[in-house]
Design a protein around this motif. Structure first.
Motif, PDB file in Angstrom:
ATOM      1  N   ASP A 177      -1.713  -1.311  -3.684  1.00  0.00           N
ATOM      2  CA  ASP A 177      -3.094  -1.298  -3.236  1.00  0.00           C
ATOM      3  C   ASP A 177      -3.677  -2.705  -3.391  1.00  0.00           C
ATOM      4  O   ASP A 177      -4.770  -2.902  -3.877  1.00  0.00           O
ATOM      5  CB  ASP A 177      -3.934  -0.264  -3.987  1.00  0.00           C
ATOM      6  CG  ASP A 177      -5.304  -0.064  -3.345  1.00  0.00           C
ATOM      7  OD1 ASP A 177      -6.217   0.370  -4.065  1.00  0.00           O
ATOM      8  OD2 ASP A 177      -5.484  -0.363  -2.158  1.00  0.00           O
ATOM      9  N   VAL A 214       0.822  -1.206   0.000  1.00  0.00           N
ATOM     10  CA  VAL A 214       0.000   0.000   0.000  1.00  0.00           C
ATOM     11  C   VAL A 214       0.856   1.256   0.000  1.00  0.00           C
ATOM     12  O   VAL A 214       2.039   1.222   0.317  1.00  0.00           O
ATOM     13  CB  VAL A 214      -0.963   0.023   1.210  1.00  0.00           C
ATOM     14  CG1 VAL A 214      -2.044  -1.037   1.071  1.00  0.00           C
ATOM     15  CG2 VAL A 214      -0.222  -0.178   2.523  1.00  0.00           C
ATOM     16  N   CYS A 271      -5.798   3.130  -0.209  1.00  0.00           N
ATOM     17  CA  CYS A 271      -4.837   2.363   0.584  1.00  0.00           C
ATOM     18  C   CYS A 271      -5.056   2.611   2.075  1.00  0.00           C
ATOM     19  O   CYS A 271      -4.981   1.679   2.880  1.00  0.00           O
ATOM     20  CB  CYS A 271      -3.406   2.733   0.209  1.00  0.00           C
ATOM     21  SG  CYS A 271      -2.936   2.281  -1.476  1.00  0.00           S
ATOM     22  N   CYS A 274     -11.358  -1.733  -3.833  1.00  0.00           N
ATOM     23  CA  CYS A 274     -10.078  -1.062  -4.043  1.00  0.00           C
ATOM     24  C   CYS A 274      -9.933  -0.693  -5.517  1.00  0.00           C
ATOM     25  O   CYS A 274     -10.504  -1.345  -6.383  1.00  0.00           O
ATOM     26  CB  CYS A 274      -8.924  -1.980  -3.668  1.00  0.00           C
ATOM     27  SG  CYS A 274      -8.913  -2.463  -1.937  1.00  0.00           S
TER      28      CYS A 274
END
Length: 178
Positions: free
Chosen positions: A145, A63, A70, A167
């Motif tokens: 991520d 991340v 993130c 995400c």
């Protein structure tokens, strides 16, 4: 006179409590208690730690310290660790500076936000982990991520990882819809 002694006694007690609180806060701040961050010079450092923890369920997060998505994923990881206090769970957060403004200081600030003895933090200035996952996953850009969950088997994961739903799909992984 008795009131004066009582007042002094209370004042000494208050000062002692405040001093104890300061000492405790400074000790926690200076302790490694889960927020120390290791600089990665190779992916071997993470691999060795990962193998040391075989026999445990392991979660790896690649991340960025500022990216809103993130940060949301990092908050979700914190919730998992809080909700599952089991010592058979380990987590590794690898901070990647995906844009020039993302610094090690930002990553350290995020790491200081949450401490847990089962959590290890890494700073990957050279995107070594993201590039290695890029090769493993067969994608055309640095993986970030993304979150990988491994069972307790020494070999880790039994099937291809999926990026968690919600995400941004920077890595181009297949999404798992829930």
């Amino acid at each position: 006179m008795n009131q004066e002694k009582m007042f002094r006694g209370i004042a000494v007690l208050v000062v002692a409590i405040v001093a104890a609180g300061l000492v405790t806060a400074l000790a926690r701040r200076g302790s490694k208690g889960g927020s120390s961050m290791q600089d990665l010079s190779s992916t071997e450092q993470l691999k060795q730690r990962f193998q040391q923890d075989s026999g445990k369920v392991r979660l790896i997060a690649l991340v960025s310290p500022i990216c809103p998505e993130c940060r949301r994923g990092f908050a979700d990881m914190q919730s998992v660790l809080k909700d599952i206090p089991d010592n058979r769970l380990r987590a590794y957060v690898v901070w990647l500076p995906m844009f020039p403004v993302y610094s090690r200081n930002w990553a350290q600030t995020r790491s200081d936000d949450f401490r847990d003895d089962r959590l290890s933090y890494y700073w990957d200035a050279g995107h070594l982990t993201g590039d290695e996952w890029k090769r493993v996953l067969g994608i055309d850009r640095t993986a970030w991520d993304v979150y990988f969950l491994f069972d307790q088997n020494p070999s880790g994961m039994a099937r291809r990882p999926h990026q968690l739903s919600g995400c941004i799909n920077w890595a181009g992984l297949p999404r798992r819809h829930t």
